[in-house]
Write a protein that holds these residues in place. Structure first.
Motif, PDB file in Angstrom:
ATOM      1  N   ALA A  12       0.920  -1.149   0.158  1.00 56.44           N
ATOM      2  CA  ALA A  12      -0.053  -0.243  -0.065  1.00 56.44           C
ATOM      3  C   ALA A  12       0.817   1.257   0.085  1.00 56.44           C
ATOM      4  O   ALA A  12       0.537   2.329  -0.666  1.00 56.44           O
ATOM      5  CB  ALA A  12      -0.721  -0.013   1.232  1.00 56.44           C
TER       6      ALA A  12
ATOM      7  N   ARG B 234       1.163  -5.589  -9.779  1.00 54.49           N
ATOM      8  CA  ARG B 234      -0.374  -5.767  -9.416  1.00 54.49           C
ATOM      9  C   ARG B 234      -0.761  -6.427  -8.444  1.00 54.49           C
ATOM     10  O   ARG B 234      -0.141  -7.558  -8.271  1.00 54.49           O
ATOM     11  CB  ARG B 234      -1.286  -5.834 -10.905  1.00 54.49           C
ATOM     12  CG  ARG B 234      -1.233  -4.743 -11.692  1.00 54.49           C
ATOM     13  CD  ARG B 234      -1.947  -5.036 -12.997  1.00 54.49           C
ATOM     14  NE  ARG B 234      -1.255  -6.108 -13.836  1.00 54.49           N
ATOM     15  CZ  ARG B 234      -1.792  -6.550 -15.025  1.00 54.49           C
ATOM     16  NH1 ARG B 234      -3.146  -6.260 -15.242  1.00 54.49           N
ATOM     17  NH2 ARG B 234      -1.029  -7.637 -15.413  1.00 54.49           N
ATOM     18  N   HIS B 235      -1.398  -6.127  -7.481  1.00 54.53           N
ATOM     19  CA  HIS B 235      -1.634  -6.662  -6.181  1.00 54.53           C
ATOM     20  C   HIS B 235      -2.964  -6.161  -5.664  1.00 54.53           C
ATOM     21  O   HIS B 235      -3.382  -5.291  -5.752  1.00 54.53           O
ATOM     22  CB  HIS B 235      -0.419  -6.427  -5.183  1.00 54.53           C
ATOM     23  CG  HIS B 235      -0.280  -4.887  -4.816  1.00 54.53           C
ATOM     24  ND1 HIS B 235       0.349  -3.990  -5.545  1.00 54.53           N
ATOM     25  CD2 HIS B 235      -0.894  -4.307  -3.946  1.00 54.53           C
ATOM     26  CE1 HIS B 235       0.102  -2.908  -4.975  1.00 54.53           C
ATOM     27  NE2 HIS B 235      -0.351  -3.027  -4.090  1.00 54.53           N
ATOM     28  N   ARG B 236      -3.552  -7.063  -4.604  1.00 55.71           N
ATOM     29  CA  ARG B 236      -4.451  -6.422  -3.730  1.00 55.71           C
ATOM     30  C   ARG B 236      -4.471  -7.397  -2.749  1.00 55.71           C
ATOM     31  O   ARG B 236      -4.373  -8.732  -2.774  1.00 55.71           O
ATOM     32  CB  ARG B 236      -5.880  -6.219  -4.239  1.00 55.71           C
ATOM     33  CG  ARG B 236      -6.603  -7.232  -5.112  1.00 55.71           C
ATOM     34  CD  ARG B 236      -8.018  -6.466  -5.464  1.00 55.71           C
ATOM     35  NE  ARG B 236      -8.655  -7.404  -6.301  1.00 55.71           N
ATOM     36  CZ  ARG B 236      -9.449  -8.387  -5.813  1.00 55.71           C
ATOM     37  NH1 ARG B 236      -9.822  -8.600  -4.409  1.00 55.71           N
ATOM     38  NH2 ARG B 236     -10.138  -9.197  -6.520  1.00 55.71           N
TER      39      ARG B 236
ATOM     40  N   PHE C 144      -9.179 -11.951  -8.570  1.00 56.65           N
ATOM     41  CA  PHE C 144      -7.800 -11.280  -8.762  1.00 56.65           C
ATOM     42  C   PHE C 144      -7.179 -11.892 -10.243  1.00 56.65           C
ATOM     43  O   PHE C 144      -6.403 -10.961 -10.896  1.00 56.65           O
ATOM     44  CB  PHE C 144      -6.968 -11.340  -7.764  1.00 56.65           C
ATOM     45  CG  PHE C 144      -5.690 -10.699  -7.684  1.00 56.65           C
ATOM     46  CD1 PHE C 144      -5.569  -9.179  -7.730  1.00 56.65           C
ATOM     47  CD2 PHE C 144      -4.622 -11.389  -8.041  1.00 56.65           C
ATOM     48  CE1 PHE C 144      -4.202  -8.717  -8.068  1.00 56.65           C
ATOM     49  CE2 PHE C 144      -3.299 -11.011  -8.180  1.00 56.65           C
ATOM     50  CZ  PHE C 144      -3.186  -9.673  -8.244  1.00 56.65           C
TER      51      PHE C 144
END
Lengths: 383, 383
Positions: free
Chosen positions: A108, A119-121, A132
């Motif tokens: 973050a 890319r990530h979450r 995802f």
């Protein structure tokens, strides 16, 4: 003399080698170790055996220390804040260290400061992981527990929704990342002091085998000069933005864009001396360990430049034979320039028990010598 | 692992730096120290506080050690023989060490093997010293007590029979030597292992101030190549003839013959890591400390070759200010390539409390940097 006392939390090989680097600096070194047999506890004069997860143990240990620093990133953030409230400098401090402790917080914050990341979450469950995967072009994707992983542990390459069940079992939040199609892995290592002085080591190539660092080449061969500069600037910027004090390792993926242009993405951060910096012990004017300890004491930093054209580090992993002494003797006889660094650990298959450094002008030769010694010590080869 | 235990007798800076060098080798290090505050005792894990002159203390200490070696040469020869009789390897052994303990025995043996020495003989009293002076062309001559001297202590430059009274007061036999008209002082340092492997470091120039080593330049500038080879061969031959194991420093006078031809004479022997070899920590592939410990364990020796064109070591002596920390900080900031080695000792005027190493391609610059740091740390200069 009023030379300061450095309190090191954790008794692993990083503490062992930091103590070694602190001896010529005339520092007093105090160790908080899990057991009296830990790697560093064998060689340090003042050892407190205790549990770093217990605040009162930490508090008692910190009394009389001029600064607290770390062999690992596992001390609870709230304990570090309590030590700071007691007036003990903690370096790196909790506000920085949380980024090395929690991969979710790290991603973050890096995204916020514009550092290039895969890319990530955060994903909630296997179905969310599948969603995802669809967002980033399909499986495979990488799932990581946000806390507690190291050396490939806590990291999964997930090829299907069924595969995605395992990472959620620990009950720890799970971060999903695209699987980067990288050219190779790099590390940009820097050291930063509280008043903001910083030094950058040459960017190195890090070769991983089964998720564990195997070999580091300094500097990274054939690295685009502009990209090397960008990687160093990025590491310096991350350190400044996150308020890191001491050694920061920024593990990177080197990528190629659609037109073949080289790029970098941040993989992991480590806020302590790091395996990708062990080459500096024999290959740089000032080692990462000496500069880490200089930084946490806010002493002027030492020159990070290389002393040889090429330096190669290979990790020595435990093999099937518990006694390495004969192999060690053989390696010394074969290569009088070999620099062996043993950690005093019992041999267990796959465990990091030491590393070797070699240096010189001929990269192929320097690599072969490190490779041979590491393999011979492990017992994978016998001649 | 069956990595061996090295027992070090004596807690001074040589033991401190040998421990430092032993950490990467994965060795266990045990120290017999006079006090818990001694230089090495501050940084070693396993410390026994006791008196090396007491045989039972030595015996208890030696139990569980794979080899015994030394920070100094003061352990009584008969105690070393007793340890050997107990089955403990003592390296260097008593038969070798006696030559570093007793200057009379040393001179007799060196003469026997044809090593070039100043003219000398044991003298009985001041009148006999005067007779010796007449034999060698008149006063001044050098008188030395055969045992107990170091760093200029136990050595007198005697200009008259009246002057000669003082050296006899200790009741120790007195050795008279001609006062050599030397060009400069050199040291030929070698390391030899029990099975006879030996390595020779480059011959260095040693600059003394008031009888104490001040600066060492490696290699000795403008040294005749043939003479350098002769000095190394001489040191290797002395080590072999005397059965030395470990580091041997042969302190030499460089002389000029009647036709200006360069020559050497042996001044002193030291059978342990030596001040004239401190430059190797930052200037050689393998330091004298690492090679000493490898030798006493009969491990293959490391490459003694230099890593830089020039390396200069300057000793840091205590000055009038007890707290060196601010000066130390200043020196680090001024010269990020400076290698500081502090011994953890309280500052007393004239006491060796550390040394600095510098290296590079420009000798004048390398010397100036070492000189500045040593003087600044001592407090002789303030900018």
């Amino acid at each position: 003399m009023t030379f300061p006392v450095v309190g090191m939390v954790g008794g692993g090989q990083l503490a062992r080698m930091t103590h070694e680097a602190g001896i010529p600096l005339g520092l007093k070194f105090k160790l908080l170790s899990d057991t009296p047999q830990d790697s560093a506890a064998q060689v340090v004069g003042e050892v407190v055996v205790g549990d770093y997860r217990d605040l009162e143990t930490l508090r008692a240990f910190a009394r009389g220390c001029d600064v607290i620093t770390f062999d690992h990133e596992h001390v609870p953030t709230e304990h570090l804040r309590a030590l700071e409230a007691d007036g003990i400098p903690v370096r790196p401090g909790p506000d920085a260290l949380v980024h090395a402790q929690d991969k979710g917080v790290m991603r973050a914050r890096l995204t916020e400061i514009g550092a290039p990341c895969p890319r990530h979450r955060i994903v909630a469950d296997p179905a969310d992981a599948t969603a995802f995967a669809e967002e980033v072009g399909g499986f495979p994707v990488i799932l990581k527990t946000v806390r507690g992983g190291y050396d490939g542990k806590g990291v999964w390459v997930v090829r299907s929704e069924a595969d995605a069940a395992e990472p959620f079992r620990a009950g720890v939040p799970v971060l999903a990342e695209e699987k980067v199609d990288f050219v190779r892995e790099l590390a940009a290592n820097i050291v930063r002091s509280p008043h903001g002085q910083a030094v950058a080591y040459p960017v190195v190539e890090s070769i991983q085998v089964d998720g564990v660092c195997d070999t580091v080449i300094a500097p990274a061969p054939d690295l685009d000069e502009r990209l090397a500069g960008e990687a160093q600037q990025l590491a310096l910027r991350i350190a400044a933005e996150l308020g890191v004090v001491g050694h920061l390792a920024v593990e990177l993926f080197e990528t190629r864009g659609p037109d073949g242009e080289p790029g970098i993405l941040v993989n992991e951060l480590a806020m302590r001396p790091h395996n990708s910096g062990h080459w500096t012990q024999d290959g740089a004017v000032t080692s990462q360990f000496a500069n880490h300890v200089r930084a946490v004491l806010d002493l002027p930093l030492g020159d990070p430049r290389p002393r040889a054209t090429w330096t190669v580090m290979s990790n020595v992993l435990g093999g099937d034979y518990p006694d390495m002494y004969q192999a060690y003797l053989h390696c010394m006889a074969r290569d009088p320039q070999l620099k062996i660094h043993m950690y005093g650990k019992d041999v267990k298959p796959g465990r990091k028990v030491g590393h070797v450094n070699t240096y010189g002008d001929d990269l192929a030769d320097v690599r072969e010598r490190a490779r041979h010694a590491a393999d011979y010590l492990r017992g994978t080869i016998t001649e």
